[in-house]
Structure formats: C-alpha cells, structure tokens
Scaffold this motif. Structure first.
Motif, mmCIF file in Angstrom:
data_model
loop_
_atom_site.group_PDB
_atom_site.id
_atom_site.type_symbol
_atom_site.label_atom_id
_atom_site.label_comp_id
_atom_site.label_asym_id
_atom_site.label_seq_id
_atom_site.Cartn_x
_atom_site.Cartn_y
_atom_site.Cartn_z
ATOM 1 N N TYR A 1 67.983 31.758 36.748
ATOM 2 C CA TYR A 1 66.709 31.234 37.238
ATOM 3 C C TYR A 1 66.944 29.913 37.960
ATOM 4 O O TYR A 1 67.943 29.227 37.730
ATOM 5 C CB TYR A 1 65.729 30.993 36.073
ATOM 6 C CG TYR A 1 65.299 32.239 35.348
ATOM 7 C CD1 TYR A 1 64.143 32.918 35.714
ATOM 8 C CD2 TYR A 1 66.050 32.728 34.279
ATOM 9 C CE1 TYR A 1 63.740 34.062 35.028
ATOM 10 C CE2 TYR A 1 65.654 33.873 33.596
ATOM 11 C CZ TYR A 1 64.504 34.534 33.973
ATOM 12 O OH TYR A 1 64.110 35.658 33.299
ATOM 13 N N THR A 2 65.967 29.569 38.789
ATOM 14 C CA THR A 2 65.995 28.268 39.463
ATOM 15 C C THR A 2 64.878 27.359 38.978
ATOM 16 O O THR A 2 64.742 26.245 39.461
ATOM 17 C CB THR A 2 65.859 28.462 40.988
ATOM 18 O OG1 THR A 2 64.620 29.138 41.267
ATOM 19 C CG2 THR A 2 67.017 29.275 41.544
ATOM 20 N N ASP A 3 64.076 27.830 38.027
ATOM 21 C CA ASP A 3 62.929 27.072 37.527
ATOM 22 C C ASP A 3 62.805 27.299 36.031
ATOM 23 O O ASP A 3 62.590 28.428 35.572
ATOM 24 C CB ASP A 3 61.658 27.536 38.251
ATOM 25 C CG ASP A 3 60.439 26.681 37.909
ATOM 26 O OD1 ASP A 3 60.411 26.075 36.826
ATOM 27 O OD2 ASP A 3 59.497 26.643 38.730
ATOM 28 N N ALA A 4 62.929 26.219 35.257
ATOM 29 C CA ALA A 4 62.864 26.337 33.797
ATOM 30 C C ALA A 4 61.515 26.862 33.337
ATOM 31 O O ALA A 4 61.425 27.605 32.353
ATOM 32 C CB ALA A 4 63.155 24.986 33.147
ATOM 33 N N LYS A 5 60.431 26.494 34.037
ATOM 34 C CA LYS A 5 59.103 26.967 33.638
ATOM 35 C C LYS A 5 59.008 28.489 33.757
ATOM 36 O O LYS A 5 58.389 29.148 32.924
ATOM 37 C CB LYS A 5 58.031 26.293 34.490
ATOM 38 C CG LYS A 5 57.880 24.798 34.234
ATOM 39 C CD LYS A 5 56.787 24.198 35.117
ATOM 40 C CE LYS A 5 56.632 22.704 34.861
ATOM 41 N NZ LYS A 5 55.597 22.090 35.741
ATOM 42 N N VAL A 6 59.612 29.028 34.785
ATOM 43 C CA VAL A 6 59.604 30.477 34.967
ATOM 44 C C VAL A 6 60.514 31.140 33.931
ATOM 45 O O VAL A 6 60.177 32.175 33.344
ATOM 46 C CB VAL A 6 60.043 30.835 36.400
ATOM 47 C CG1 VAL A 6 60.249 32.340 36.543
ATOM 48 C CG2 VAL A 6 59.006 30.347 37.409
ATOM 49 N N ALA A 7 61.669 30.525 33.683
ATOM 50 C CA ALA A 7 62.616 31.087 32.711
ATOM 51 C C ALA A 7 62.017 31.162 31.323
ATOM 52 O O ALA A 7 62.370 32.030 30.520
ATOM 53 C CB ALA A 7 63.887 30.243 32.685
ATOM 54 N N GLY A 8 61.084 30.254 31.010
ATOM 55 C CA GLY A 8 60.511 30.207 29.682
ATOM 56 C C GLY A 8 59.265 31.049 29.488
ATOM 57 O O GLY A 8 58.620 30.962 28.441
ATOM 58 N N GLN A 9 58.907 31.871 30.469
ATOM 59 C CA GLN A 9 57.701 32.688 30.335
ATOM 60 C C GLN A 9 57.901 33.818 29.322
ATOM 61 O O GLN A 9 58.974 34.409 29.236
ATOM 62 C CB GLN A 9 57.307 33.276 31.690
ATOM 63 C CG GLN A 9 56.787 32.235 32.660
ATOM 64 C CD GLN A 9 56.419 32.822 34.010
ATOM 65 O OE1 GLN A 9 56.770 33.968 34.323
ATOM 66 N NE2 GLN A 9 55.712 32.060 34.822
#
Length: 808
Positions: free
Chosen positions: A585-593
């Motif tokens: 991933y390039t975005d932690a917020k997206v990775a944590g969904q």
C-alpha cells in the motif's frame, strides 16, 4: 568364481525387486474433506442481453490427473492441447450441462447434448435468441449453438482456439466470425531428435530487460510448432445455413473484433521474428482493419516491432498505437491510445497518454479525443455526449476518471481522483451492458441525464452492494437501492429501463448464492434459482471478522473460522492456522481498512486451507499483512520489519480471544503467501510449523522485478537479498512443508525455486518435506493432486502442530 557369481546374481535380484516397487500413490484427503471434493460444484449463470433468460451452466468437477497428464505444448506463454488445437486442460473450466430458464415465467428448457459432452466459452447472441459455445471432440473443437427452446446443433468443426477466444457474433445475430484451422495445414512438423546446431542469442549493447516468464519458445523446433498450431484462417459462418465465407487468409490472428455496424473487422496479427525471452504478447504485431465484404478500404493501424526494449516498470508500454478497439456506441469508429512519454512512466511530462479516434472509412487523420495525466486504463462508452475514460498510476495506486463528449473531441472533465485500493471510498462504476449490436455500453436512465452505477458498498460493518444514478453533467450520486443485512446482494442487471426491477445475486452467511428479482422500492424478492449448499458440513462453522492493532497503531483485521460445534469454554484453545498473503500500500489509512465478511457465504473448494476446519483446527483467514511505503519510501525496504509486526499482531489477537493455543500456531500461504511463510519462520519464533505452496524464495532468480517491486536487483540489491528467505534458510528451525506444481505456469515461481529452497533447508538440517505435484500449474487442478495437497497439509499439521509440546 562361484561365490562371485552368486553375489552378482543376488545383487541383480535385489535390484530387480527394488525396480518393481510400486511408485508412490496419491493420498486420499481425509473423509470429511473427500466427500466435499466429490460433490458437484454449483452451476454458473449467464443472463441473456434482453434480460429475459438465464443460461444455467453445469460445471465439471475437478479434472482427473489422467486428463492433466495428456500431452500439451508450452509455446510462447501459451499451453495448448495439440489433439484439439485449443487450450490445455489446466487452462479450461469445462461445462457439462445447459438449460435455459425464463426469468418471468420460471419455465426451464433443458438442452440435450450427446453423452459426455464437455464445452466452454458460452456466449449469447446480441438478440438473446441463441447461445454459442465450443465443444471438445476427440480430434478438435467444434462450434455449437443452442436455442432458448432447448434445441442445439453443431455449426462447424475445426476451431483454432490456441490463442483463446475463437469466435465472435456479428451484430445482426445472423452469423459468427470464427478462427479455424487451415484446411490445408498438413502434417505436424517432425520432431528434431538430434540438434543441428546450437541455439544462439545475442544482445549488442542495447538495454533489453525482461521479467521472468514461463513456457517460452526455446529453439527453431518450437518456432515451427508455434507457427503450425497458432496459424489460422478467419471466416464467417451463417447460423441458418452453416455456409462459410472466408474473411482472412492464413495468419497468426491473435484477436479479432467485428465493428458495431457489422461492416468491418479489426484484427491483431503476430509476425516474426519471435523471442526466446518474452511471450507472444510482445512479438511483432500488426493491427489492421478490413471490410467484412472484402475489397478495398482496409488500413494498417500499427505495425510494431518486437517489444523487447520496455522499461521494467509496471506502467511501461509500447510506443505507437496500442489497445485498439471499436467505439461501442458508434457504427464503425476506432479508438486507440498512444504514449506521450515513449512508454516510460518515469518521464516528467504533463500527460502520459493520448487517445485518438478514427471513423470509417479510415482515410481521414485520427482525431485526438483526450489526454490522460497517467497511463490509460480503459473507456466506458455511452453516447455522443458522454463516455468515461480511466487512467491509473501503479506507483501511487491513483486512479482518475474523466468525462468526455466523443462528439466534441478535447472536451474533458475530471470526475474523480482516488486511491483505487480504498474500499470505503469506492463510488462504484457505471453499469455496462450489451447494446443491440452486442457491444458493451453504459446503461442510461430513461431521460439520459444519468447513468446507473453499482458498487460493493464496503463499510466497517460489511459490504452492502448498491444501485445508484450518477448525473452525466456532474454532481453527487443518488442511491436508489442498497442491500441490507444479513445479505450480500449484488446487482446483476436491470429488468426495465427505469431500473425499478432488478436481478440480483443474493447470499448470506447461511444461504447459498441464488438469483432473485426485486423491486428497488422495497417488498419481497422473487427467487429465480434454487442452488443448494454444496458443503452443508460447513453450515455450523463459526465465522467472524476480528480487528486488532499493529504495534505502530495501524488497525488490522482477519476472518476467524472455528470448527462446527466448537465451544471455547468447553474445548479450550485450538491448534490454529494463519493463512495469509501480503499486500503493498501507499497509504496507511487505506491499508488499515476493515470490511466485515459476516454476510458472505463461504464454502471451500479445491485446495482451500479452510478444509482444515473439519480436522479440528481454527483458521485465521487472510489476516491483513500490509506492507506500506508512503511518500518517497519504498514498501519493500522495510518488508521484514512490517511483516513481523503484522504477524505478531495477528497471533496476539487470536491468543487473546482464547481460541488459539500460542504454542500450537502454524502459518501458511500460496505463492507470495508461501514467500511470506518462509520469511516468518526465518525471522520470528511465533509459529510451530509452516506450509508454503508454489512460492519463490530466492529473489536473485527474479532480478528484473517481482510482485509489487519495480526496481531491478542491481538497483535494490540489499532489498532483494534481505527479502529472500533463501538467504536465511539456516535460520529456519521449525518444520516447513513445501509443495509445488511441477508445471508451474506463473511468472517468477518456477519449480526450481522450491527445489533449491529444499536443498538449502536440507543442507542446513531443517525439518522439511518437499512435495512435487506432476503436471500441475500454479494453482492445482486435478482431483488426485487436490486430495494429495489436503492430505499433506493435514498430515503436516497433525504431526507438528496439533500435539501438545512435551513438558521440558
């Protein structure tokens, strides 16, 4: 002398006895698993273009190893059956039954086919009156059609399906264009038993990097076989009379498409010289258009050379016209993309691609329709006033959507920019259905001021598919209908122009997927199919989504399955398997969904690890293993650290719940999950054993990139070295089971990866078993191989994970 002779005779006798020992037999999966494997799979469904009929397609169960053992040819990235001139057994999901169900009345017409018929590639005619399909015969492939009344007949023998799709309907539904084996093909090229000379390749200082590929051409004999089996002729078959009209002489016709008005044929033809380092998609290619009726009026769109000079970046493309296609909503207009960066996505340019159109008779200059900021990814056609163009960039996982007016070239409006891995923020995509010409177009509302949109509707609480309307002029979408708990119910098609009645595919944790008709304004749903639970043994398995945090606070999740009848207070902690696959991933917020899976119907098939639930194991399925590289950071430079933290968090979560015994946890995975498994055993002490199927373990064998890694070995040597579990084989002390298909067809996971990993582990004193499955590709297909895989997995865990450790 007598004693010496007797000694020699005894040796010969013992040798003969040894040679006569039977070869190892396939193991049968444990009974509870074998019964499910033997059950017939759920049929698949194809909706007719007029939304009046369902084609219900019976599917074959797992093929036998005898079928997989039939001779195949592996040429230029393809695997074909030389007996039929079509795809090899491992590449086909064969169908074995066909019936038509009227959606309105529920009446069913069963199609009577010859006993033992196997077919594939079902395709509705644009008018929805007939279904065409390809039937396997003993000496080739035949094209058949079936009517909705249940009648079926053969149209023509001798299809050439070596390249895959071998036929296409004409827009008037009166005929079919097909690729056929040339009538004068002659005998197959003779095998060359004795080499006539060396195979020589050379490169004279020109940069020509290539990722690793399987099934490549190796010599002149392979080139001759490639020519023989892949050369075809194109013809049009009248479905009423069966007469054949020749359209194109012999050639390597890789693909073809009829224009929406039926007047022109778009073709893609491969040419020499071939490559021994790249598959056929990179070979010299001529894309051209010609009149269906013959005569003048044809044009070559592009005649490009061998594409062996592309950068290794994922968004690298060939120079010149590419992705040539028909505009679906116009009579005969071509669209293609052209790189504005010479195919190099790293180039610093304001736009990386441009799209051009050219209308029949193709003698005017192409017209520029639009430019895209990043790499062109596709077009959804609508009408003269509205189409949607999509571009994507792999490095940032960014997607842009543009609205364009084809009648006003250059009129471009940015509709959305998003991270395409973002589940919560996914607005869905416009519905695309076939128009009267059989071409895919967006579905407009009756006033044509909006298009219908469907999406997965992912939230923390679960996925709830929806139907919405998106204004063509811009603005917010309006939700028309949303699935409700406890169901996961996706929109299949609209049953009227206004979108008030829809066909959906509905399932829940307890209900098998089936098709229903419902009103978007509420009320009950009318069932159309009644497919049974294929594995009722799993009906009482407990499934729940669990959430937990990584050490750095990143939220993670996984789906926890517990065996039927399990009671935590009564039974205590279980031996547990974590089965995972890392993602970048390039975005932690997206990775944590997290998306709760509680409304999905889950039943194992094939080599699924979920079968271990029948053997008394808990399974944490797909626990999140994100590898994040934000900003300028490369995700893989901290791969081991992040992987370890991901695994630690997952283990702590299941132990804290009281369902897993910390001392009896295994880890496993397939492909990149196998790579993960070996790394976790090398760099952690969390697991008692591991199962690694069809993995790659030495990244120096994939030096021009792998998985999400775009850098080469020479650009990121420390990363390649540190990510390779082969480097740390001496640190793997827990038992590891390696399984690999002997005919792996996946780029990068050559069988030698497991062979050399086994040698490294064995040489360093590890406890390891290495199982090679004959004739199997990257995903195992044969019933015998499936049973063997599941037996091996069960046996390995029963030996090394299920028993309590002895008290020290």
């Amino acid at each position: 002398m007598v004693r010496k002779t007797a000694f020699l005779l005894s040796l010969l006798a013992s040798g003969a006895a040894w040679a006569a020992d039977p070869a190892p037999a396939y193991h049968r999966a444990p009974d509870a698993i074998a019964r499910i494997l033997d059950a017939a799979p759920t049929p698949s469904v194809a909706v007719s273009p007029d939304h009046a009929t369902l084609a219900i397609l019976g599917r074959e169960n797992l093929p036998s190893i005898a079928n997989l053992a039939k001779p195949i040819l592996r040429l230029a990235g393809y695997r074909i059956d030389p007996a039929t001139n079509g795809p090899a057994e491992v590449r086909v999901q064969w169908l074995n039954a066909l019936s038509f169900k009227n959606i309105a009345s529920g009446r069913t017409a069963r199609v009577t086919l010859p006993a033992g018929t196997r077919f594939t590639s079902p395709d509705w005619s644009p008018d929805g009156r007939h279904l065409a399909f390809v039937v396997q015969e003993s000496d080739g492939l035949a094209l058949w059609i079936a009517g909705r009344d249940g009648t079926a007949r053969r149209l023509v023998r001798g299809l050439n399906a070596a390249f895959g799709s071998s036929f296409a309907w004409t827009p008037d539904s009166a005929s079919i264009v097909a690729r056929l084996v040339p009538a004068d093909r002659g005998a197959r090229p003779a095998a060359i038993d004795t080499p006539t000379g060396p195979v020589v390749q050379e490169s004279m200082g020109r940069t020509s990097a290539a990722r690793t590929y399987e099934d490549l051409l190796k010599n002149a004999a392979d080139e001759a076989l490639f020519d023989y089996y892949f050369t075809g002729v194109l013809g049009r078959i009248d479905i009423a009379s069966g007469t054949l009209q020749p359209l194109a002489a012999k050639g390597m016709w890789r693909s073809f498409a009829v224009s929406p008005d039926g007047r022109y044929l778009l073709t893609e033809r491969l040419k020499r010289p071939y490559s021994y380092l790249l598959p056929a998609g990179f070979f010299p290619t001529e894309v051209a258009v010609q009149p269906m009726a013959g005569g003048a009026g044809g044009r070559v769109i592009v005649d490009r050379p061998l594409a062996d000079d592309l950068p290794v970046d994922f968004d690298a493309v060939v120079k010149g016209p590419r992705e040539v296609e028909w505009r679906s909503d116009a009579p005969a207009t071509l669209l293609w993309a052209e790189a504005l960066d010479d195919g190099d996505p790293k180039a610093n340019v304001p736009f990386h691609d441009r799209l051009v159109t050219q209308a029949a008779p193709f003698d005017a200059a192409p017209v520029e329709l639009a430019k895209t900021v990043k790499r062109y990814a596709g077009t959804l056609w609508g009408d003269d006033g509205f189409a949607m163009i999509v571009d994507r960039e792999w490095r940032t996982r960014t997607e842009r959507r543009y609205a364009v007016a084809p009648s006003q070239p250059g009129t471009v409006r940015l509709v959305a920019t998003r991270n395409y891995q973002d589940q919560y923020g996914d607005p869905g995509m416009p519905m695309v259905e076939e128009n009267a010409a059989g071409k895919p177009v967006m579905r407009f509302t009756p006033d044509r001021k909006a298009v219908f949109v469907t999406g997965d509707g992912a939230t923390k609480e679960g996925a709830f598919p929806f139907l919405a309307r998106m204004p063509v002029a811009g603005g917010e979408q309006t939700r028309l209908w949303t699935a409700r708990a406890p169901y996961y119910e996706s929109v299949v098609s609209l049953l009227d122009d206004s979108g008030r009645r829809i066909l959906t595919r509905r399932e829940s944790a307890k209900l098998a997927p089936n098709y229903v008709i419902r009103s978007v304004r509420g009320g009950g749903a009318k069932p159309i199919t009644d497919f049974a639970d294929p594995a009722p043994t799993f009906a009482n398995v407990t499934q729940r989504t669990i959430t937990y945090n990584r050490a750095d606070g990143l939220p993670l999740s996984g789906t926890l399955y517990l065996p039927a009848g399990y009671d935590a207070k009564r039974d205590g902690p279980l031996p547990t398997l974590l089965w995972a696959y890392p993602s970048e991933y390039t975005d932690a917020k997206v990775a944590g969904q997290t998306v709760d899976q509680g409304n999905r119907f889950t039943r194992p098939r094939g080599i699924s690890h979920l079968f271990l639930l029948t053997q008394g194991y808990a399974v944490l399925d797909d626990p999140a293993m994100p590898i994040i590289g934000e900003g300028a950071a490369e995700a893989n430079d901290t791969y081991i650290k992040q992987l370890r933290e991901d695994a630690e968090a997952a283990v702590e979560a299941v132990v804290k719940l009281g369902v897993a015994d910390r001392d009896r946890i295994a880890v496993g995975g397939h492909s990149y999950g196998a790579f993960m498994t070996a790394n976790l055993l090398a760099h952690t002490d969390l697991f008692r054993a591991g199962i690694a199927r069809s993995g790659a373990y030495n990244r120096t064998l994939t030096p021009f990139g792998f998985q999400a890694e775009q850098r080469t070995y020479w650009q990121a040597t420390p990363t390649y070295t540190e990510m390779s579990p082969f480097t740390y084989a001496n640190k793997i002390k827990e038992p590891i089971l390696l399984i690999h298909g002997a005919a792996d067809d996946n780029s990068g996971t050559f069988p030698i990866q497991s062979e050399r990993m086994y040698a490294a582990l064995k040489g360093n004193g590890a406890t390891v078993r290495y199982v090679v499955l004959p004739n199997e590709p990257h995903g195992y297909r044969a019933l015998e191989s499936t049973g063997e895989t599941l037996w091996q997995m069960t046996d390995w865990l029963d030996r090394y994970v299920k028993p309590a450790r002895p008290v020290k």
